[in-house]
Design an enzyme around this catalytic site. Structure first.
Site, mmCIF file in Angstrom:
data_model
loop_
_atom_site.group_PDB
_atom_site.id
_atom_site.type_symbol
_atom_site.label_atom_id
_atom_site.label_comp_id
_atom_site.label_asym_id
_atom_site.label_seq_id
_atom_site.Cartn_x
_atom_site.Cartn_y
_atom_site.Cartn_z
ATOM 1 N N GLY A 106 8.612 -3.635 -10.323
ATOM 2 C CA GLY A 106 7.466 -2.795 -10.643
ATOM 3 C C GLY A 106 6.677 -3.270 -11.848
ATOM 4 O O GLY A 106 6.001 -2.480 -12.505
ATOM 5 N N LYS A 111 10.597 -13.183 -16.568
ATOM 6 C CA LYS A 111 10.941 -11.978 -15.799
ATOM 7 C C LYS A 111 12.360 -11.520 -16.103
ATOM 8 O O LYS A 111 13.281 -12.332 -16.191
ATOM 9 C CB LYS A 111 10.831 -12.262 -14.291
ATOM 10 C CG LYS A 111 9.446 -12.665 -13.830
ATOM 11 C CD LYS A 111 9.438 -13.256 -12.444
ATOM 12 C CE LYS A 111 9.696 -12.228 -11.382
ATOM 13 N NZ LYS A 111 9.520 -12.816 -10.031
ATOM 14 N N ARG A 153 15.367 -0.872 -1.337
ATOM 15 C CA ARG A 153 15.034 0.543 -1.185
ATOM 16 C C ARG A 153 13.774 0.645 -0.343
ATOM 17 O O ARG A 153 13.166 -0.367 0.002
ATOM 18 C CB ARG A 153 14.781 1.169 -2.562
ATOM 19 C CG ARG A 153 13.722 0.406 -3.369
ATOM 20 C CD ARG A 153 13.439 1.058 -4.694
ATOM 21 N NE ARG A 153 12.687 0.212 -5.600
ATOM 22 C CZ ARG A 153 11.385 0.034 -5.585
ATOM 23 N NH1 ARG A 153 10.658 0.653 -4.663
ATOM 24 N NH2 ARG A 153 10.770 -0.737 -6.455
ATOM 25 N N HIS A 180 0.522 -5.876 -13.609
ATOM 26 C CA HIS A 180 1.537 -6.350 -12.654
ATOM 27 C C HIS A 180 2.051 -5.223 -11.765
ATOM 28 O O HIS A 180 3.135 -5.329 -11.190
ATOM 29 C CB HIS A 180 2.720 -7.010 -13.379
ATOM 30 C CG HIS A 180 2.313 -8.098 -14.314
ATOM 31 N ND1 HIS A 180 1.626 -9.223 -13.900
ATOM 32 C CD2 HIS A 180 2.474 -8.226 -15.658
ATOM 33 C CE1 HIS A 180 1.402 -9.993 -14.943
ATOM 34 N NE2 HIS A 180 1.891 -9.415 -16.007
#
Length: 709
Positions: A202, A196, A330, A273
């Site tokens: 996202g 990652k 957010r 994903h």
């Protein structure tokens, strides 16, 4: 044109309803404390599409003027029409427009906006932008820059969470980013592992690596995507929890040290994903687990002195044991389902907290009611690995908003899904008193969503919502691969659908001929009408309909409102009732005594049929002489599978390649795609170079026959 756009937008706003956040959405705020900040009068939204439209609706409800920014590609977009003011900030590419902090700040200063709402995407989790706002004296509607920084780098956030007592998955988050070190750490953790990007989100910059043999390939791909999406290719390695659930908690904090959680959402069913359907609350979660999740999320927020809306994401195993994954600093795309079950307006909370107000409620006052789903409607082809698409939205019919149905969108009929941005068309948000009722209502609303012009995932969402395991709430991140056979069945057209298609095709084509004849100088000429009239015999039409690669022959006879349709040698009597609106036909057919309804839309030689089971697209085949006149491509050529921008070309004229070798890298809808050789051979011509935009089906690399291959 401008007045037409404004009229379209006004009509859409009425269909959405300014009260699409239910009338009782807003709780009374405690205004007894004196407010440090002046009342907010003008707000700039540093985003586009449905995100900007969503924020604008709440701002308008609060009497706050709105300022939009837009790229050249978005000049006629809905968010521009909705805003009180709108400013052009650059070319279509986000890196030259929406992501340019200085341009956005310049507009804020020029327009007199006191605050900037970054939406959810682009600059919303950008530490530098939050710091720029602070320096310029413009309120950033989001958390402090320090919280974005701490939570934005996954390795840092994991350390903070561990110290705060939030459960985490152990892994490698070190500074040594050499391939050898990362590979050794992956082996130490044990495969499968998750690679990652530390600044990822996202699904970008994320790869699952199942074996050591594929590690370097997956690492390189994740790093490339990380650089493109976040400007950072630093990676972390974690143990991959197989068949996990993805459960996230909505948290909120204010500048007075108050924190609450607004319960959890389940976002487990994903492709690439990325989330595709979300629900709140999570199915099968006990009150004890729900409370533990919420309290862990509040710990996470408090650990970084968080202010505003945030989402703490957890991985949950089959035993309901959960681990911190990341915190999105957010508001999330799926926040409307939380609003629906808690009767809140989270954007209003954001604006008031950013103005210095306290949270309106304490944790013990928060309750949830009912169940809500959000289905993301994308321009993509689920039957082609969910390949994103782009193009004009030639026709849109939406379900009726209100009564537990909410539509979040930033497009109208006639707009275009651009290759430069995310291909999401809308979010369909549905609430009901319980999960099964909400799921039924979601299916009904999806059946009423009709889109022509691009491939969509609506039929897939219908099939997903009808799957027995999904209906039972047995969800996890491997749901789609596990149930692939049921979710992607072999598609066959029923005789019922073909009868609808045949009747619609004959009716709509005849109507076109009538309209065409009325434009001629001699509208009464029998040669203009082409009515197919016969003496002493019934007119019969032979139709050859193409469904993908398959062709179906259908014969139609009309007997004054009653049709005889022959499919595969079987004769069906069809009594049709219809209402025409241009090339749109509302059709009810009684076929061999069984009555069914459909909506049929004709675009050129294509027929789009919408029924309760989803949609089908049929075509009248193009004659061979027209195919040759238009040109074509060879099956041996490498073509663009979707519209996009050429990022990198890895071969030259004369290069010999083997089948499967990488040829071209494309960027489309913020994702990286590698185009590979369809066969072994020698490259004869490379037709496009880096930076050029290509359409779907465009030949990228042309091969010549190689005798030695």
């Amino acid at each position: 044109m401008a007045s037409l756009r404004a009229s379209k937008t006004a009509n859409l706003l009425r269909s959405l309803g300014r009260s699409d956040l239910r009338t009782s959405l807003c709780r009374s705020w405690n205004r007894s404390a004196s407010q440090a900040a002046a009342p907010l009068e003008k707000l700039l939204i540093a985003n586009r599409g449905e995100i900007a439209c969503r924020v604008m609706r709440t701002a308008r409800k609060l009497g706050i003027k709105t300022v939009a920014v837009y790229s050249e590609a978005d000049a006629d977009s809905m968010h521009v029409a909705m805003a009180d003011e709108a400013y052009l900030i650059g070319p279509p590419a986000a890196g030259e427009s929406y992501l340019c902090m200085d341009k956005v700040m310049s507009v804020a200063k020029k327009s007199g906006a006191q605050a900037i709402h970054p939406g959810y995407g682009f600059l919303s989790e950008n530490t530098e932008f939050a710091e720029l706002c602070a320096r310029e004296g413009v309120t950033f509607v989001g958390p402090p820059a320090s919280a974005i920084r701490d939570m934005g780098i996954k390795s840092t956030s994991k350390s903070i969470m561990s110290a705060a007592g939030v459960p985490i998955i152990e892994g490698y988050h070190g500074e040594d980013q050499s391939v050898d070190r990362l590979k050794k750490e992956a082996k130490k953790i044990g495969y499968p592992v998750m690679i990652k990007a530390v600044r990822g989100g996202g699904g970008k910059g994320m790869r699952i690596c199942m074996t050591e043999d594929e590690f370097e390939t997956q690492l390189e791909s994740a790093m490339t995507e990380g650089r493109k999406s976040f400007g950072d290719d630093v990676m972390l390695i974690e143990k991959f929890v197989e068949t996990p659930r993805h459960v996230e908690v909505q948290v909120f904090g204010d500048s007075h040290g108050n924190y609450v959680y607004l319960f959890e959402r389940d976002c487990s069913v994903q492709r690439r994903h990325q989330k595709i359907i979300e629900e709140a609350p999570a199915p099968g979660i006990s009150e004890e687990v729900r409370q533990a999740l919420g309290e862990a999320a509040v710990k996470a927020a408090a650990a970084v002195n968080y202010v505003g809306a945030g989402t703490v994401e957890f991985i949950m195993d089959k035993n309901f044991k959960f681990y911190f994954m990341e915190m999105n600093t957010r508001l999330q795309v799926e926040h409307p389902i939380t609003e629906m079950i808690t009767d809140t307006d989270l954007v209003e909370w954001q604006l008031r907290v950013a103005s210095g107000e306290k949270l309106p409620v304490a944790q013990e006052q928060l309750k949830f009611t009912g169940h809500a789903f959000e289905a993301r409607i994308y321009a993509e082809d689920p039957n082609n690995s969910f390949m994103p698409g782009a193009g004009p939205l030639l026709h849109i019919t939406t379900p009726r908003a209100g009564d537990g149905v909410r539509i979040e969108t930033g497009v109208r009929q006639g707009d275009e899904v651009s290759v430069h941005y995310d291909p999401m068309i809308a979010k369909l948000v549905v609430w009901a008193a319980d999960r099964q009722s909400a799921l039924r209502r979601t299916r009904t609303a999806l059946q009423d969503y009709h889109i022509v012009g691009v491939n969509t995932n609506i039929k897939f969402l219908l099939d997903l919502a009808a799957h027995p395991e999904f209906q039972a709430g047995n969800v996890h991140t491997d749901f789609i691969p596990q149930h692939k056979d049921q979710l992607f069945p072999e598609l066959t057209l029923s005789a019922q659908t073909l009868c609808h298609a045949a009747v619609a095709m004959v009716t709509l084509q005849q109507s076109r001929l009538v309209r065409s004849s009325q434009l001629t100088q001699d509208p009464f000429s029998p040669f203009s009408w082409c009515s197919g009239a016969r003496v002493n015999q019934v007119a019969s039409r032979q139709l050859l309909l193409r469904d993908g690669d398959k062709e179906v022959a259908v014969e139609v006879e009309s007997h004054g409102g009653v049709f005889v349709v022959r499919v595969d040698g079987v004769e069906h009597e069809v009594v049709a009732e219809m209402t025409e609106d241009g090339d749109r036909l509302s059709l009810t057919c009684t076929i061999d005594g069984v009555k069914t309804s459909s909506t049929v839309i004709m675009q050129g030689n294509s027929l789009h049929i919408f029924t309760l089971d989803g949609s089908n697209e049929l075509h009248l085949p193009v004659p061979k002489y027209l195919q040759s006149a238009e040109g074509g491509t060879s099956d041996d050529d490498a073509v663009a599978p979707m519209p996009g921008v050429v990022e990198r070309v890895m071969v030259d004229e004369g290069t010999q390649v083997q089948k499967g070798d990488p040829l071209v890298v494309m960027i489309a809808m913020k994702m990286e795609y590698v185009i590979r050789a369809p066969r072994s051979g020698v490259v004869e011509r490379v037709t496009y170079q880096p930076g050029q935009t290509v359409n779907r089906g465009t030949v990228l690399v042309h091969f010549k026959e190689d005798e030695g291959a």
